[in-house]
Motif scaffolding. Structure first.
Motif, PDB file in Angstrom:
ATOM      1  N   THR A   1       3.374   1.704 -21.113  1.00 38.37           N
ATOM      2  CA  THR A   1       4.328   0.610 -20.596  1.00 38.37           C
ATOM      3  C   THR A   1       4.269   0.880 -19.040  1.00 38.37           C
ATOM      4  OG1 THR A   1       5.341   0.680 -22.610  1.00 38.37           O
ATOM      5  CG2 THR A   1       6.115  -0.439 -20.624  1.00 38.37           C
ATOM      6  N   LEU A   2       4.593   2.086 -18.551  1.00 36.81           N
ATOM      7  CA  LEU A   2       4.923   2.220 -16.933  1.00 36.81           C
ATOM      8  C   LEU A   2       3.448   1.946 -16.545  1.00 36.81           C
ATOM      9  CD1 LEU A   2       7.120   5.517 -16.563  1.00 36.81           C
ATOM     10  CD2 LEU A   2       7.628   3.283 -16.305  1.00 36.81           C
ATOM     11  N   LYS A   3       2.570   2.449 -16.833  1.00 39.66           N
ATOM     12  CA  LYS A   3       1.302   2.089 -16.174  1.00 39.66           C
ATOM     13  C   LYS A   3       1.001   0.523 -16.237  1.00 39.66           C
ATOM     14  CE  LYS A   3      -0.890   6.491 -16.826  1.00 39.66           C
ATOM     15  NZ  LYS A   3      -1.898   6.797 -15.901  1.00 39.66           N
ATOM     16  N   LYS A   4       1.252  -0.177 -17.235  1.00 35.09           N
ATOM     17  CA  LYS A   4       0.842  -1.425 -17.141  1.00 35.09           C
ATOM     18  C   LYS A   4       1.858  -2.171 -16.368  1.00 35.09           C
ATOM     19  CE  LYS A   4      -2.061  -2.406 -20.388  1.00 35.09           C
ATOM     20  NZ  LYS A   4      -3.481  -3.117 -19.941  1.00 35.09           N
ATOM     21  N   LEU A   5       3.282  -1.749 -16.235  1.00 34.11           N
ATOM     22  CA  LEU A   5       4.172  -2.446 -15.301  1.00 34.11           C
ATOM     23  C   LEU A   5       3.776  -2.022 -13.957  1.00 34.11           C
ATOM     24  CD1 LEU A   5       7.621  -1.581 -16.935  1.00 34.11           C
ATOM     25  CD2 LEU A   5       6.536  -3.696 -16.787  1.00 34.11           C
ATOM     26  N   MET A   6       2.967  -0.824 -13.350  1.00 32.84           N
ATOM     27  CA  MET A   6       2.694  -0.591 -12.359  1.00 32.84           C
ATOM     28  C   MET A   6       1.271  -1.574 -11.737  1.00 32.84           C
ATOM     29  SD  MET A   6       3.077   3.476 -11.610  1.00 32.84           S
ATOM     30  CE  MET A   6       2.269   3.937 -12.918  1.00 32.84           C
ATOM     31  N   TYR A   7       0.562  -1.556 -12.990  1.00 32.27           N
ATOM     32  CA  TYR A   7      -0.695  -2.817 -12.731  1.00 32.27           C
ATOM     33  C   TYR A   7      -0.212  -4.233 -12.246  1.00 32.27           C
ATOM     34  CZ  TYR A   7      -4.884  -5.153 -13.232  1.00 32.27           C
ATOM     35  OH  TYR A   7      -5.852  -6.014 -13.143  1.00 32.27           O
ATOM     36  N   ARG A   8       0.921  -4.489 -12.916  1.00 36.10           N
ATOM     37  CA  ARG A   8       1.343  -5.951 -13.078  1.00 36.10           C
ATOM     38  C   ARG A   8       2.011  -6.192 -11.813  1.00 36.10           C
ATOM     39  NH1 ARG A   8       3.978  -9.707 -17.866  1.00 36.10           N
ATOM     40  NH2 ARG A   8       3.554 -11.718 -16.692  1.00 36.10           N
ATOM     41  N   PHE A   9       3.140  -5.401 -11.419  1.00 32.37           N
ATOM     42  CA  PHE A   9       4.026  -5.555 -10.490  1.00 32.37           C
ATOM     43  C   PHE A   9       4.070  -4.570  -9.442  1.00 32.37           C
ATOM     44  CE2 PHE A   9       6.038  -6.763 -14.532  1.00 32.37           C
ATOM     45  CZ  PHE A   9       6.274  -8.288 -14.300  1.00 32.37           C
ATOM     46  N   LYS A  10       3.426  -5.202  -8.176  1.00 35.13           N
ATOM     47  CA  LYS A  10       3.166  -4.352  -6.858  1.00 35.13           C
ATOM     48  C   LYS A  10       4.647  -3.789  -6.439  1.00 35.13           C
ATOM     49  CE  LYS A  10       1.112  -4.441  -2.542  1.00 35.13           C
ATOM     50  NZ  LYS A  10       1.296  -2.999  -2.312  1.00 35.13           N
ATOM     51  N   LYS A  11       5.762  -4.298  -6.502  1.00 34.28           N
ATOM     52  CA  LYS A  11       6.707  -3.571  -5.835  1.00 34.28           C
ATOM     53  C   LYS A  11       7.087  -2.333  -6.715  1.00 34.28           C
ATOM     54  CE  LYS A  11       8.809  -7.118  -3.457  1.00 34.28           C
ATOM     55  NZ  LYS A  11      10.272  -7.612  -2.839  1.00 34.28           N
ATOM     56  N   PHE A  12       6.940  -2.363  -8.084  1.00 34.86           N
ATOM     57  CA  PHE A  12       7.295  -1.302  -9.092  1.00 34.86           C
ATOM     58  C   PHE A  12       6.188  -0.191  -8.653  1.00 34.86           C
ATOM     59  CE2 PHE A  12       6.762   0.670 -13.343  1.00 34.86           C
ATOM     60  CZ  PHE A  12       8.119   1.364 -13.382  1.00 34.86           C
ATOM     61  N   SER A  13       4.984  -0.633  -8.648  1.00 33.59           N
ATOM     62  CA  SER A  13       3.998   0.437  -8.391  1.00 33.59           C
ATOM     63  C   SER A  13       4.144   1.105  -6.938  1.00 33.59           C
ATOM     64  CB  SER A  13       2.623  -0.374  -8.178  1.00 33.59           C
ATOM     65  OG  SER A  13       1.584   0.420  -7.931  1.00 33.59           O
ATOM     66  N   ASP A  14       4.757   0.160  -5.976  1.00 35.48           N
ATOM     67  CA  ASP A  14       4.707   0.918  -4.589  1.00 35.48           C
ATOM     68  C   ASP A  14       6.043   2.087  -4.864  1.00 35.48           C
ATOM     69  OD1 ASP A  14       2.686  -0.529  -3.602  1.00 35.48           O
ATOM     70  OD2 ASP A  14       4.264  -1.831  -2.588  1.00 35.48           O
ATOM     71  N   PHE A  15       7.166   1.619  -5.585  1.00 39.04           N
ATOM     72  CA  PHE A  15       8.317   2.438  -5.824  1.00 39.04           C
ATOM     73  C   PHE A  15       7.644   3.766  -6.550  1.00 39.04           C
ATOM     74  CE2 PHE A  15      11.431   4.110  -8.822  1.00 39.04           C
ATOM     75  CZ  PHE A  15      12.258   4.437  -8.199  1.00 39.04           C
ATOM     76  N   MET A  16       6.885   3.715  -7.550  1.00 41.15           N
ATOM     77  CA  MET A  16       6.391   4.799  -8.509  1.00 41.15           C
ATOM     78  C   MET A  16       5.326   5.745  -7.677  1.00 41.15           C
ATOM     79  SD  MET A  16       8.142   4.676 -11.294  1.00 41.15           S
ATOM     80  CE  MET A  16       7.185   5.705 -12.233  1.00 41.15           C
TER      81      MET A  16
END
Length: 171
Positions: free
Chosen positions: A75-90
């Protein structure tokens, strides 16, 4: 409370804690493990095992915990792929170590990259002198990428090792 629901909640809490801890302490440290890193991982896994499963040592309890960990990771990998701000945070940001032959000593010191590590990465890429490096980057996965102006140069892959020696020796 249902014992399997308890395992699910505990496992999710431990996973989220570990994600936050790795974000705070740096994922770059895991790019290539040394002996101390392996020991740390073994001790952490032992320390959090009981926190995840509690007294439930059944096969189904272990499978429930593993399923939760895989599901959250997916789920986290999917969220990072879908949402750039979340990916930037992670994810960590790539860092420029050398630009047009000039070393960024401030960044090298901040990242605890020694001259020996940087020289090793350059040798792995077939580069002898700092002046020949057009761009050296510490990538988000802890690898050091080296780009030169030489079109005939074969680019290779170098994994940075964690090193606790004195910072930036001999540059």
């Amino acid at each position: 409370m249902n014992p399997y629901l308890d395992v699910i909640i505990r496992s999710a809490a431990v996973y989220l804690f570990m994600v936050i801890a790795l974000r705070i302490f740096g994922k770059k440290e895991l790019s290539q493990l040394n002996t101390a890193d392996v020991i740390l991982i073994l001790l952490i896994s032992n320390a959090v095992q009981n926190a995840m499963v509690g007294n439930n040592t059944t096969l189904l309890g272990g499978i429930a915990a593993a399923t939760v960990l895989f599901t959250i990771n997916f789920t986290l990998k999917k969220l990072m792929y879908r949402f750039k701000k979340f990916s930037d945070f992670m994810l960590e940001k790539p860092e420029i170590l050398i630009h047009d032959g000039t070393l960024d000593f401030k960044i090298l010191s901040k990242l605890n990259i020694t001259s020996d590590e940087l020289k090793e990465a350059m040798r792995e890429h077939g580069v002898e002198y700092f002046a020949d490096v057009k761009l050296a980057m510490l990538e988000i996965d802890g690898n050091i990428s080296i780009i030169t102006g030489d079109k005939m140069l074969k680019q290779t892959h170098y994994k940075r090792r964690k090193n606790h020696k004195n910072l930036i020796q001999g540059m």
